[in-house]
Design a protein around this motif. Structure first.
Motif, PDB file in Angstrom:
ATOM      1  N   ASN A  24      20.098 -23.338   6.963  1.00  0.00           N
ATOM      2  CA  ASN A  24      18.906 -22.713   7.541  1.00  0.00           C
ATOM      3  C   ASN A  24      18.147 -23.643   8.476  1.00  0.00           C
ATOM      4  O   ASN A  24      17.575 -23.192   9.477  1.00  0.00           O
ATOM      5  N   LEU A  25      18.131 -24.920   8.170  1.00  0.00           N
ATOM      6  CA  LEU A  25      17.336 -25.861   8.951  1.00  0.00           C
ATOM      7  C   LEU A  25      18.051 -26.327  10.207  1.00  0.00           C
ATOM      8  O   LEU A  25      17.439 -26.426  11.277  1.00  0.00           O
TER       9      LEU A  25
ATOM     10  N   SER B 184      12.810 -23.958  12.330  1.00  0.00           N
ATOM     11  CA  SER B 184      14.202 -24.262  11.990  1.00  0.00           C
ATOM     12  C   SER B 184      15.110 -23.638  13.042  1.00  0.00           C
ATOM     13  O   SER B 184      14.691 -22.786  13.825  1.00  0.00           O
ATOM     14  N   THR B 185      16.375 -24.041  13.032  1.00  0.00           N
ATOM     15  CA  THR B 185      17.334 -23.462  13.979  1.00  0.00           C
ATOM     16  C   THR B 185      17.473 -21.959  13.768  1.00  0.00           C
ATOM     17  O   THR B 185      17.530 -21.184  14.723  1.00  0.00           O
ATOM     18  N   VAL B 186      17.524 -21.533  12.513  1.00  0.00           N
ATOM     19  CA  VAL B 186      17.647 -20.099  12.219  1.00  0.00           C
ATOM     20  C   VAL B 186      16.448 -19.321  12.755  1.00  0.00           C
ATOM     21  O   VAL B 186      16.598 -18.226  13.299  1.00  0.00           O
ATOM     22  N   MET B 187      15.246 -19.869  12.619  1.00  0.00           N
ATOM     23  CA  MET B 187      14.055 -19.206  13.162  1.00  0.00           C
ATOM     24  C   MET B 187      14.162 -19.056  14.676  1.00  0.00           C
ATOM     25  O   MET B 187      13.881 -17.982  15.234  1.00  0.00           O
TER      26      MET B 187
ATOM     27  N   VAL C 121      15.161 -15.601  19.560  1.00  0.00           N
ATOM     28  CA  VAL C 121      15.968 -15.348  20.757  1.00  0.00           C
ATOM     29  C   VAL C 121      16.725 -14.026  20.621  1.00  0.00           C
ATOM     30  O   VAL C 121      16.833 -13.254  21.578  1.00  0.00           O
ATOM     31  N   GLU C 122      17.244 -13.757  19.422  1.00  0.00           N
ATOM     32  CA  GLU C 122      17.954 -12.504  19.169  1.00  0.00           C
ATOM     33  C   GLU C 122      17.041 -11.300  19.415  1.00  0.00           C
ATOM     34  O   GLU C 122      17.452 -10.308  20.043  1.00  0.00           O
TER      35      GLU C 122
ATOM     36  N   TYR D 119       9.301 -16.470   7.261  1.00  0.00           N
ATOM     37  CA  TYR D 119       9.968 -17.660   6.737  1.00  0.00           C
ATOM     38  C   TYR D 119       8.992 -18.511   5.941  1.00  0.00           C
ATOM     39  O   TYR D 119       7.902 -18.851   6.412  1.00  0.00           O
ATOM     40  N   GLY D 120       9.403 -18.858   4.750  1.00  0.00           N
ATOM     41  CA  GLY D 120       8.593 -19.718   3.897  1.00  0.00           C
ATOM     42  C   GLY D 120       7.683 -18.928   2.975  1.00  0.00           C
ATOM     43  O   GLY D 120       7.253 -17.812   3.287  1.00  0.00           O
TER      44      GLY D 120
END
Length: 263
Positions: A149-150, A66-69, A74-75, A195-196
């Protein structure tokens, strides 16, 4: 020396040439404006079409991330944590314990089967609760959280809220409720970088999501307000109380069938 022009000679040729040059200059000024106008409607239309294609594809295809993942990874790298890894494993809803979806609904969005993506009643209650100076409470539905989240990013801004609303409308229109809940169970964060439900079950208890007990499912749902602060494996008083409340609410709602019945 050039040939002199008589005083009474017609000036139409010179005037015509001047008008033509003026017209060409005006056209050159108008063209950029026309281009900008064209892009002003082409760009949002293209982005809207792209988002629709995204949602249609993900109705049938399980996302690899997902984009959040991606942003969390990256963070971590930006902070110099090169060993940080995202833990994520997709599992269909049917491959999870029956206590998982009802626990998520009981914890996060008890009107999930009934609303169309936005729960106005929950929003009003959250606003009233926050106005009284109590701990901040959100009114987001599971559908809104999937959209965020996605496809989007964490944080608060009018742009993100607008995009969240747009994606919420799309997934409610193009996905079944079952697919929305399945997506949420797979992209929600249950621990830092975890996640998940399947990844959480593996990381926390070393077993498959199909073998989670009702108590474990409730503890996973209980940490969702702040999964990097609370622990499902070492629950403090807050998580213990919330997990017990979630189990009671799950029974009162009617059990697993309430969360997944209906399309």
């Amino acid at each position: 020396m050039g040939t002199p022009v008589p005083d009474n000679a017609p000036m139409s040729g010179f005037m015509g040439s001047g008008k033509q040059m003026g017209t060409e200059q005006d056209e050159r000024k108008v063209r950029p404006r026309r281009r900008w106008r064209r892009w002003l409607w082409i760009t949002p239309c293209a982005l809207a079409l792209f988002s629709i294609v995204q949602v249609v594809v993900l109705r049938f295809v399980d996302p690899p991330f997902s984009t959040v993942m991606a942003l969390r990874q990256v963070e971590a790298w930006g902070q110099g944590d090169w060993g940080f890894r995202i833990h994520y494993q997709w599992r269909d809803l049917d491959a999870m314990a029956a206590s998982v979806p009802i626990s998520l609904v009981a914890a996060e969005d008890q009107r999930f089967p009934l609303h169309n993506g936005f729960d106005l009643e929950a929003i009003e209650k959250a606003m009233d609760h926050n106005a009284r100076g109590k701990r901040l409470r959100g009114g987001s539905t599971i559908s809104q959280q999937v959209a965020k989240n996605l496809f989007l990013w964490q944080g608060r801004s009018w742009l993100r809220k607008g995009l969240e609303a747009w994606y919420t409308v799309l997934i409610e229109a193009l996905w079944s409720k079952r697919r929305i809940l399945e997506m949420y169970a797979n992209v929600a964060e249950f621990g830092d970088g975890v996640y998940g439900v399947q990844a959480a079950s593996r990381q926390f208890w070393g077993k498959d999501a199909a073998r989670l007990s009702p108590a474990e499912s409730a503890r996973l749902a209980a940490v969702l307000p702040s999964p990097r602060r609370y622990s499902a494996t070492r629950p403090g008083p807050f998580v213990q109380r919330r997990a017990a409340w979630i189990q009671r609410q799950a029974r009162q709602l009617g059990g697993p069938g309430y969360a997944v019945d209906g399309e």
